[in-house]
Design an enzyme around this catalytic site. Structure first.
Site, mmCIF file in Angstrom:
data_model
loop_
_atom_site.group_PDB
_atom_site.id
_atom_site.type_symbol
_atom_site.label_atom_id
_atom_site.label_comp_id
_atom_site.label_asym_id
_atom_site.label_seq_id
_atom_site.Cartn_x
_atom_site.Cartn_y
_atom_site.Cartn_z
ATOM 1 N N TYR A 1 59.627 14.676 30.807
ATOM 2 C CA TYR A 1 60.999 13.915 31.474
ATOM 3 C C TYR A 1 60.494 12.348 31.138
ATOM 4 O O TYR A 1 59.390 12.124 30.642
ATOM 5 C CB TYR A 1 61.059 13.981 32.980
ATOM 6 N N ARG B 1 54.021 15.204 40.456
ATOM 7 C CA ARG B 1 54.450 16.277 39.850
ATOM 8 C C ARG B 1 53.639 16.130 38.329
ATOM 9 O O ARG B 1 53.882 15.029 37.604
ATOM 10 C CB ARG B 1 55.953 16.420 39.854
ATOM 11 N N GLY C 1 59.554 28.141 44.982
ATOM 12 C CA GLY C 1 60.646 27.425 44.858
ATOM 13 C C GLY C 1 61.778 28.490 44.766
ATOM 14 O O GLY C 1 62.438 28.453 46.073
ATOM 15 N N CYS D 1 65.832 36.120 37.717
ATOM 16 C CA CYS D 1 66.923 36.456 36.632
ATOM 17 C C CYS D 1 67.529 35.047 36.153
ATOM 18 O O CYS D 1 68.113 35.038 35.137
ATOM 19 C CB CYS D 1 68.049 37.097 37.301
ATOM 20 N N CYS E 1 70.185 30.043 39.754
ATOM 21 C CA CYS E 1 69.511 28.804 40.063
ATOM 22 C C CYS E 1 69.299 27.887 38.738
ATOM 23 O O CYS E 1 69.517 26.651 38.780
ATOM 24 C CB CYS E 1 68.005 29.211 40.429
ATOM 25 N N CYS F 1 71.884 31.229 44.102
ATOM 26 C CA CYS F 1 70.741 32.293 43.981
ATOM 27 C C CYS F 1 71.647 33.555 43.635
ATOM 28 O O CYS F 1 72.533 33.908 44.432
ATOM 29 C CB CYS F 1 69.789 32.483 45.012
ATOM 30 N N GLU G 1 76.747 57.550 47.309
ATOM 31 C CA GLU G 1 76.050 57.356 46.240
ATOM 32 C C GLU G 1 76.094 58.853 45.514
ATOM 33 O O GLU G 1 75.487 59.670 46.124
ATOM 34 C CB GLU G 1 74.792 56.764 46.278
ATOM 35 N N ASN H 1 72.179 50.139 38.420
ATOM 36 C CA ASN H 1 71.304 49.724 37.185
ATOM 37 C C ASN H 1 70.192 48.710 37.284
ATOM 38 O O ASN H 1 69.231 48.786 36.627
ATOM 39 C CB ASN H 1 72.255 48.885 36.233
#
Length: 661
Positions: A177, A225, A336, A363, A367, A380, A430, A438
């Protein structure tokens, strides 16, 4: 108590924090109004995590100044400090009610990392730097503008202290940054006091901490950070774990030297990660990243400084976290995205309910993917309430109603559990012998083990909420007649599309999901038809096992619908693993030797293979819904059986439907 050391108190300066967990900073898109002032959504988002038991919250970044690098809108308090106090002060008070401390993160700017459409003006330490996404040149920031940003940091810290924040974090000598760009010789070609020597390149960060301490006092803690290593092979070129390469960003030698220098000049804690926007899958770990990926670098930094080290980066395995603290490699454990998936992670761990933690599956869809970049709202995939905490509370079901749900994939399981929480009598049907849909097959790849953890969570909660699960049961119109219900939800998922290719009758022609479910079906020379998420993940998984892999994709890009850093990580792994990736190419025939492909220029090639996998997409299993839609029962179709998409779409559709029935 299990993991007792994670719930011991610790200090940053004189500030006592109740446990070792901190909420890692993530920008909460969509929770500020057009002028950058915080809203009720912003407050509820953080208060929910405080209620969940985290010891310290570090907010997403607020800009110190919006006149040099111009964003619209920009989250900043320097222009409207009174409004910021009025809107944010009550939030801090509510956070403190749970014994949680909170830092406001303050940033100098995004610089070359800003997405098109989010900026009106870009600046950089030196001319010649260009935006990563659209190639627009950045203007060289003036000395006066640098000093105005420093004053903005000081003013923002003053406002934060007045607001009740327990400290601030400076964003950031990290990830490439704007503030970090000044420290990097590759980008900083200045000849004034902010360029050239080591001390000059780090002067910007030093003058910020000195200014804050002068005004707010030495007892007001300031974290930084910080990335001790960038993993840059070149511009837009990142290195992968284990790769030997020449670092053009910050290497560990300078990283350790700078860490000590910055602490000596006043920083009270270092929030350590690694990476840069040229390797931003390090800064934003993907499904391909290993657990605790920052820990070795945090431990190295801890060896040279005498202030607390904060470390996130897939640290949510409590065994790993507890050992890291016990071994003295880090002082605090950052959560996080795990706190997006489950805000109550610390509290569940504390109270012995580890089996009820809803796991982040890395995944990056909610986010960092479309949820954030396209509609600009934090989210999320596995938690539909994330960012909408006050709006999405389940109300009790005041009616005595029965609900039947067909399909135990993520959508069906989510609907069943949330409906049971509301008081519905729920039966989940089911047709296979196990839950998960999946997710179960996907979890077989080594780096997808978190999918299995999510399925285990669902299994636990189905039992604890009293859902009647009927496995090996095909739901039909006769089932509805013999087992009537008031509400019927179809979540039947999707089926693999089988491409029609000459020679596909061979027994070495299999779906990628078949190999995911039964890995021993794959040979040693594999061609995968389809370069979407499933095809690419299967290819990387098999290549990591030492297989020779080719991926053939008709479109110009592999994994085109993934978040940018996920796609980038996949492409760097494909390069590193030696996968033969062919885009704008189609398979025309399968032969005894392998596959024949046709390239964009019309040329053909035969690729040797003993296994051909196809992963060209899925089709909705909507036949059951279509046959029952006029059955006279209140009926809904959700997830892939309504529209083939992803886990986020299935889980969110399930929650949003059940929440309003």
């Amino acid at each position: 108590m299990k993991y007792e050391n994670l719930f011991e108190s610790c200090n940053i300066g004189r500030l006592k924090i109740k446990n070792r967990f901190f909420m890692a900073p993530m920008f909460p898109f969509g929770t500020m109004d057009g002028s950058g002032i915080t809203t009720r959504q912003y407050s509820d988002y953080y208060v929910e995590r405080a209620r969940g038991g985290v010891g310290l919250i570090i907010t997403g970044v607020a800009k110190a100044d919006n006149t040099a690098e111009v964003m619209a809108p920009a989250f900043t308090c320097v222009n409207e400090p009174i409004h910021f106090l009025q809107s944010t002060g009550p939030m801090v008070e509510r956070v403190h009610a749970f014994g949680t401390k909170i830092f406001l993160q303050i940033g100098a700017g995004w610089e070359r990392a800003l997405w098109p459409g989010y900026y009106q003006r870009l600046v950089a330490p030196s001319a010649g730097t260009k935006n990563m996404y659209d190639g627009v040149p950045c203007e060289e920031i003036t000395t006066e503008e640098i000093q105005r940003i420093i004053k903005g940091f000081i003013k923002t810290a003053m406002v934060a202290k007045r607001c009740g924040f327990d400290g601030v974090e400076v964003h950031a000598v990290h990830e490439g940054y704007l503030l970090d760009q000044f420290t990097m010789e590759y980008f900083n070609k200045r000849t004034d006091q902010y360029g050239g020597s080591f001390e000059n390149r780090y002067r910007f960060a030093v003058e910020i901490i000195q200014g804050i301490k002068a005004v707010c006092g030495n007892d007001f803690p300031v974290s930084l950070r910080y990335s001790p290593k960038h993993f840059m092979r070149g511009e837009h070129q990142g290195a992968v774990d284990g790769e030997e390469f020449t670092e053009i960003g910050r290497d560990m030698d300078e990283g350790l030297k700078a860490a000590k220098y910055l602490v000596d000049n006043g920083y009270d804690a270092l929030n350590v990660d690694v990476g840069s926007y040229d390797a931003h899958y390090w800064s934003h770990p993907t499904v391909y990243s290993k657990d605790a990926l920052y820990l070795p670098y945090a431990a190295a930094v801890k060896e040279v400084v005498d202030v607390p080290i904060l470390c996130a980066g897939r640290m949510d395995d409590p065994e790993v976290a507890s050992k890291a603290v016990a071994d003295g490699k880090t002082d605090m454990i950052g959560l996080g995205r795990p706190l997006l998936a489950d805000p109550y992670y610390p509290l569940k761990l504390l109270t012995g309910k580890e089996d009820e933690i809803k796991w982040c599956i890395n995944c990056n869809v909610g986010c960092c993917g479309a949820k954030t970049t396209q509609i600009a709202h934090i989210g999320c995939a596995v938690n539909a309430r994330c960012g909408y905490e006050s709006e999405q509370r389940l109300a009790p079901n005041v009616y005595d109603k029965k609900m039947s749900i067909v399909g135990a994939g993520p959508g069906g399981m989510e609907a069943a559990i949330e409906a049971a929480k509301r008081g519905f009598e729920v039966t989940l049907y089911e047709r296979s012998g196990k839950i998960g849909g999946n997710l179960t097959a996907a979890s077989k790849a080594d780096f997808k083990y978190r999918d299995e953890k999510l399925v285990k969570y669902y299994d636990t909660m189905l039992k604890k909420t009293g859902v009647n699960v009927k496995l090996n049961t095909e739901f039909t119109a006769n089932t509805l007649s013999s087992e009537p219900c008031d509400i019927l939800i179809i979540a039947a998922g999707a089926s693999v599309i089988v491409p029609n290719i000459k020679g596909s009758e061979t027994n070495k022609f299999l779906s990628a999901t078949e190999v995911l479910a039964t890995p021993e079906l794959a040979g040693n020379e594999i061609v995968i038809i389809g370069g979407g998420q499933v095809g690419v993940e299967t290819g990387i998984w098999q290549a990591q096992k030492g297989k020779k892999v080719s991926i053939v994709e008709m479109m110009p890009d592999l994994q085109a619908n993934a978040a940018g850093h996920v796609q980038h990580h996949a492409l760097e792994l494909i390069r590193y693993l030696g996968i033969n990736a062919l885009t704008s190419t189609k398979v025309t025939e399968i032969t005894k030797e392998g596959v024949v492909v046709e390239k964009a220029d019309g040329s053909t090639e035969c690729i040797k293979a003993d296994t051909v996998l196809y992963s060209v997409g899925f089709k909705a299993n909507n036949a059951l819904y279509e046959s029952l839609v006029r059955c006279g029962t209140e009926i809904y179709n959700i997830g892939d059986s309504e529209n083939v998409s992803n886990v986020l779409s299935a889980v969110h559709a399930a929650y949003n439907l059940v929440n309003r029935l």
